[in-house]
Enzyme design. Structure first.
Site, short mmCIF file in Angstrom:
data_model
loop_
_atom_site.label_atom_id
_atom_site.label_comp_id
_atom_site.label_asym_id
_atom_site.label_seq_id
_atom_site.Cartn_x
_atom_site.Cartn_y
_atom_site.Cartn_z
N LYS A 130 -27.56 23.97 3.61
CA LYS A 130 -26.19 24.08 4.13
C LYS A 130 -25.73 25.48 3.79
O LYS A 130 -26.30 26.12 2.90
CB LYS A 130 -25.28 23.05 3.43
CG LYS A 130 -24.02 22.74 4.17
CD LYS A 130 -24.25 21.70 5.24
CE LYS A 130 -23.10 21.56 6.18
NZ LYS A 130 -23.28 20.44 7.10
N ASP A 170 -21.72 24.31 12.17
CA ASP A 170 -20.93 23.27 11.50
C ASP A 170 -19.47 23.64 11.81
O ASP A 170 -19.22 24.36 12.78
CB ASP A 170 -21.24 23.27 9.99
CG ASP A 170 -20.83 21.97 9.29
OD1 ASP A 170 -21.53 20.97 9.42
OD2 ASP A 170 -19.77 21.95 8.64
N1 GLU Z 1 -23.92 20.59 10.74
C1 GLU Z 1 -24.57 19.43 11.28
C2 GLU Z 1 -24.70 18.38 10.20
O1 GLU Z 1 -23.84 18.28 9.35
C3 GLU Z 1 -25.88 19.79 11.97
C4 GLU Z 1 -26.94 20.37 11.10
C5 GLU Z 1 -28.17 20.85 11.86
O2 GLU Z 1 -28.29 20.60 13.04
O3 GLU Z 1 -29.01 21.48 11.20
O4 GLU Z 1 -25.59 17.57 10.17
#
Ligand code: GLU
Length: 446
Positions: A130, A170
């Site tokens: 993240k 995100d």
């Molecule tokens: N931000 C999204 C999540 O919380 C997608 C993450 C991604 O596709 O790597 O899962």
């Protein structure tokens, strides 16, 4: 919980809380996760004895960096950027980047921790990560967003890559920003690398259907929850918070399936229409950069309130919180329960507080936890990674079909674990346990 498990968890908390002192969100997420997976430690003492559980709580690394950029006046501005590479046991680190003033090491760590079990629960070959920055795109011009995005990714470019760490979007980061990242990354490395980011625009090596995937996936998950109760979406009254990517596509899909969207919200307030909102009009207004208030002007059937949180006072059968973490608190849960809510599923990451979740479970409200119900985004990201490797574009229909299948599978894993370790009603615990077991098994093999 057995006494020996209680003692073990207390020891873990003592060390963990001292190490991450002051990081409230991270500490809260770890505690509530461990409490919910305790039945696994009770039943399988070897997972406790080998202490693999403790190893899962600590991120592999947190990269923290300064981002220097020039605003429109030519003034030098400084923000803080982060990427957490939480767990690489199952594949390349995978997870989104968030641009929001609320971003801190604690927020990034808790989101990375949650992502570990979400990604494990998908059954797909991805680790967890993240990241983001304490940058506020709502206060920036389009040029400033581009300059900031480029400066941000220039700092991160040497830590990521298609087999190493694959960021996506995100909150505050969409396909436009991903496109800036990808171009800058490719310039820095003098390469073409369509697999390093997911969530790219379909016209620039992105995946058709990726944008819709989190919202559509949420509705596929809700359908499975309802199917288990031998019912469906037809005629159900639905309230959806947030007017971003996730909520817009969830509303559209729910409406296509016969649901009636009676309320939605954005940061400026919320609108209701007892006969069902016109989702296309909401989407157009938001795309133009407008607010829901604009929709209320001139129509009598739509009522507007300036308090976004008032959405949880609406009478509905289904509530889908799709805005931000901790947006639905215990009081909101109680109001929803009094008004007869029967199902709540999270489109955002951790939008319901632990007390709110407890209230739903105690009152027999079906609860779909975000790490399962909003996993459609990261699932479609894996399709996008596959597309980049195959070098053959996927059609929208192919993405949608595979997404629906994966969401059904995710639901089944949660339900099976909820049946095995409890009374079958707690999908939050089921999701945590199913993800926990997959990652424990992978760590034990290594
Ligand atoms: N931000 C999204 C999540 O919380 C997608 C993450 C991604 O596709 O790597 O899962």
């Amino acid at each position: 919980m057995k006494k020996i498990t209680r003692t073990y968890l207390n020891h873990l908390y003592e060390r963990f809380d001292a190490r991450f002192d002051g990081q409230e969100e991270f500490i809260q997420a770890v505690h509530s996760f461990l409490e919910s997976v305790a039945p696994v430690l009770d039943r399988h003492p070897h997972w406790r004895d080998a202490n693999l559980t403790e190893a899962l709580l600590y991120p592999e690394r947190l990269i923290s960096f300064k981002v220097k950029w020039l605003d429109d006046k030519g003034t030098l501005r400084i923000n803080q950027g982060y990427r957490i590479q939480f767990n690489g046991e199952l594949g390349p680190y995978k997870g989104g980047l968030r641009f929001d003033p609320s971003v801190t090491p604690s927020v990034i760590s808790f989101l990375g921790f949650e992502q570990t079990f979400k990604n494990a629960l998908t059954g797909l070959p991805i680790g967890s990560g993240k990241g983001g920055a304490d940058f506020d795109p709502s206060e920036a011009s389009e040029d400033e967003i581009r300059r900031f995005s480029e400066a941000f990714i220039s700092e991160l470019a040497h830590h990521i890559g298609e087999d190493r760490d694959v960021p996506a979007g995100d909150v505050g980061v969409g396909s436009r920003e991903i496109s800036y990242f990808a171009r800058r990354y490719e310039d820095i490395h003098a390469t073409s690398s369509p697999g390093t980011f997911t969530g790219k625009p379909p016209g620039r090596n992105g995946l058709k259907g990726r944008e819709e995937a989190t919202g559509y996936g949420l509705i596929y998950f809700v359908e499975e929850m309802l199917r288990h109760q031998e019912t469906g979406l037809e005629g159900k009254r639905i309230a959806v918070s947030g007017a971003g990517n996730v909520s817009l596509h969830a509303m559209q899909k729910a409406k296509d399936k016969g649901g009636i969207i009676v309320a939605c919200s954005d940061s400026s307030g919320m609108i209701t229409n007892n006969d069902g909102l016109d989702i296309e009009a909401v989407r157009k207004t938001k795309e133009k950069g407008g607010s829901l208030k604009d929709l209320a002007d001139g129509t009598k059937t739509i009522t507007y309130q300036s308090d976004s949180g008032a959405i949880w006072q609406v009478k509905a059968d289904i509530a889908l919180p799709c805005a931000m973490e901790n947006e639905l608190k215990e009081d909101d849960a109680k109001t929803l329960i009094t008004n007869g809510i029967s199902l709540v599923a999270e489109g955002a990451n951790m939008p319901c507080t632990p007390d709110a979740i407890m209230a739903f479970l105690q009152n027999d409200v079906l609860f779909g936890p975000g790490k399962a119900s909003n996993a459609g985004g990261v699932v479609a990201s894996v399709f996008e990674m596959a597309q980049a490797k195959e070098q053959i574009p996927w059609t929208f229909e192919k993405t949608d079909e595979h997404l629906e299948r994966q969401m059904t599978e995710i639901y089944r894993r949660c339900q099976d674990a909820a049946n095995t370790y409890g009374d079958g009603k707690n999908l939050d615990q089921g999701a945590n346990i199913a993800g926990f077991l997959r990652i424990l098994e992978a760590s034990a093999d290594s």
